[in-house]
Design a protein around this motif. Sequence first.
Motif, mmCIF file in Angstrom:
data_model
loop_
_atom_site.group_PDB
_atom_site.id
_atom_site.type_symbol
_atom_site.label_atom_id
_atom_site.label_comp_id
_atom_site.label_asym_id
_atom_site.label_seq_id
_atom_site.Cartn_x
_atom_site.Cartn_y
_atom_site.Cartn_z
ATOM 1 N N PHE A 29 0.869 -1.325 -0.073
ATOM 2 C CA PHE A 29 -0.170 -0.040 -0.017
ATOM 3 C C PHE A 29 0.990 1.321 -0.004
ATOM 4 O O PHE A 29 1.602 1.544 0.983
ATOM 5 N N ASN A 30 0.899 1.987 -1.200
ATOM 6 C CA ASN A 30 1.826 3.249 -1.355
ATOM 7 C C ASN A 30 0.885 4.566 -1.183
ATOM 8 O O ASN A 30 -0.220 4.538 -2.049
ATOM 9 N N MET A 31 1.039 5.394 -0.213
ATOM 10 C CA MET A 31 0.478 6.635 -0.057
ATOM 11 C C MET A 31 0.944 7.689 -0.831
ATOM 12 O O MET A 31 2.348 8.007 -0.826
ATOM 13 N N LEU A 32 0.175 8.326 -1.687
ATOM 14 C CA LEU A 32 0.837 9.568 -2.646
ATOM 15 C C LEU A 32 0.507 10.882 -2.165
ATOM 16 O O LEU A 32 0.951 12.007 -2.957
ATOM 17 N N VAL A 33 -0.114 11.013 -0.914
ATOM 18 C CA VAL A 33 -0.270 12.153 -0.324
ATOM 19 C C VAL A 33 -0.048 12.196 1.117
ATOM 20 O O VAL A 33 -0.045 11.136 1.551
ATOM 21 N N ASP A 34 0.370 13.291 1.386
ATOM 22 C CA ASP A 34 0.780 13.300 3.157
ATOM 23 C C ASP A 34 -0.676 13.041 3.962
ATOM 24 O O ASP A 34 -0.473 12.634 4.798
ATOM 25 N N THR A 35 -1.709 13.843 3.428
ATOM 26 C CA THR A 35 -2.932 13.712 4.221
ATOM 27 C C THR A 35 -4.085 13.185 3.424
ATOM 28 O O THR A 35 -4.593 14.083 2.750
ATOM 29 N N PRO A 36 -4.396 12.254 3.446
ATOM 30 C CA PRO A 36 -5.541 11.762 2.309
ATOM 31 C C PRO A 36 -6.948 12.408 2.844
ATOM 32 O O PRO A 36 -7.633 12.499 4.029
ATOM 33 N N THR A 37 -7.679 13.079 2.091
ATOM 34 C CA THR A 37 -8.952 13.629 2.361
ATOM 35 C C THR A 37 -10.032 13.465 1.326
ATOM 36 O O THR A 37 -9.452 13.358 0.119
ATOM 37 N N THR A 38 -11.241 13.421 1.703
ATOM 38 C CA THR A 38 -12.083 13.052 0.603
ATOM 39 C C THR A 38 -13.463 13.682 1.310
ATOM 40 O O THR A 38 -13.952 14.113 2.174
ATOM 41 N N GLU A 39 -14.626 13.879 0.225
ATOM 42 C CA GLU A 39 -16.070 14.233 0.901
ATOM 43 C C GLU A 39 -16.900 13.039 1.253
ATOM 44 O O GLU A 39 -16.860 12.054 0.764
ATOM 45 N N ASP A 40 -17.404 13.459 2.414
ATOM 46 C CA ASP A 40 -18.291 12.333 3.001
ATOM 47 C C ASP A 40 -17.866 10.998 3.302
ATOM 48 O O ASP A 40 -18.465 10.017 3.317
ATOM 49 N N GLY A 41 -16.522 10.756 3.411
ATOM 50 C CA GLY A 41 -15.728 9.677 3.518
ATOM 51 C C GLY A 41 -15.944 8.620 2.514
ATOM 52 O O GLY A 41 -15.125 7.306 2.589
ATOM 53 N N TRP A 42 -16.219 9.131 1.128
ATOM 54 C CA TRP A 42 -16.179 8.166 -0.007
ATOM 55 C C TRP A 42 -14.776 8.346 -0.786
ATOM 56 O O TRP A 42 -14.401 9.170 -0.853
ATOM 57 N N TRP A 43 -14.526 7.028 -1.232
ATOM 58 C CA TRP A 43 -13.240 6.580 -1.842
ATOM 59 C C TRP A 43 -13.893 5.895 -2.925
ATOM 60 O O TRP A 43 -14.180 5.026 -2.869
ATOM 61 N N LEU A 44 -13.109 5.985 -4.166
ATOM 62 C CA LEU A 44 -13.256 5.262 -5.559
ATOM 63 C C LEU A 44 -12.229 4.043 -5.290
ATOM 64 O O LEU A 44 -10.881 4.726 -5.279
ATOM 65 N N MET A 45 -12.509 2.946 -5.147
ATOM 66 C CA MET A 45 -11.463 1.819 -4.918
ATOM 67 C C MET A 45 -11.488 1.099 -6.289
ATOM 68 O O MET A 45 -12.472 0.438 -6.759
ATOM 69 N N GLU A 46 -10.308 0.707 -6.820
ATOM 70 C CA GLU A 46 -10.342 -0.216 -8.106
ATOM 71 C C GLU A 46 -9.396 -1.293 -7.737
ATOM 72 O O GLU A 46 -8.230 -1.064 -7.162
ATOM 73 N N ALA A 47 -9.561 -2.516 -8.337
ATOM 74 C CA ALA A 47 -8.807 -3.701 -8.305
ATOM 75 C C ALA A 47 -8.799 -4.174 -9.740
ATOM 76 O O ALA A 47 -9.943 -4.571 -10.266
ATOM 77 N N LYS A 48 -7.666 -4.598 -10.139
ATOM 78 C CA LYS A 48 -7.515 -5.135 -11.449
ATOM 79 C C LYS A 48 -6.559 -6.417 -11.574
ATOM 80 O O LYS A 48 -5.365 -6.165 -11.035
ATOM 81 N N GLY A 49 -7.270 -7.602 -11.635
ATOM 82 C CA GLY A 49 -6.392 -8.642 -11.644
ATOM 83 C C GLY A 49 -5.816 -9.007 -12.848
ATOM 84 O O GLY A 49 -6.144 -8.867 -14.242
#
Length: 261
Positions: A208-228
């Motif tokens: 798991f690589n974090m690309l920002v210092d402080t992760p933020t979003t609106e209303d707690g929603w994150w778009l999650m993608e998995a590609k096998g």
Amino acid sequence: MHFANLIAASRREDDAVHYPSPDEWKQGRTLYGGVSAAYCLHAARTLTDEKRALRSAMVSFVGPCIEDVTGTAAQLRSGRTAGTVRAELSSSGTPCTEVLFTFSDMRESTLNHKATKRPDVPMPDEIDFRIPTDRLPGFAKMFESVPAGGGIPMSGSDDLHLLWWARHKAPEARDGELSLLALGDILPPAAMTHMKERAPISSMTWIFNMLVDTPTTEDGWWLMEAKGFNAEGGFSSQDMTIWNTQGDMVAKGAQMVAIFG
């Protein structure tokens, strides 16, 4: 007991932190992997002086975290720009999760290549359907998930791809790095779109690589993608991406999953 309550219930004793392992957070007989990883990050922060931003986590799910879950951590190195911490969870004295964390704040650089913006998909409040949790493991009831594209698990598809909006159900559990790491393992393996019936699964490793210092979003929603990109011999390998509601990529990852079926 939502995620923030799990962290609040932790108890430090000398050089260790003790964590709850309630049944509602189990995946089979073990704690859900996202919570195990988040416990390790909490132990790393609690037991060392490392204050820099999380940059990377290399997670190995060694064995089941069942009960009497205890976290320990040690600073391997603290350099001028980065620090490395090893954290471990044990269950009744037996190792169950090992994580190697890298911490480093952003710094000035001549490189400035922005990550790919999120796919053009409807926002979660524009999608009526919610992933039903009645047949999912207990921990899944702690989250809300909305399909935004990709395939459908157990559909026999050749497209090993999942794209969901997801968030913690409890508003109190939605903020910060611990929250995002706990959510980061919520998607089923992308290989499950190729399956035609359910089978037991178990995450083996997770980067798991974090690309920002402080992760933020609106209303707690994150778009999650998995590609096998490979599934054979009882294992699948996949790439993983997380974007916020503003369209910014905030995390990248990869995972190997054992599939018993």
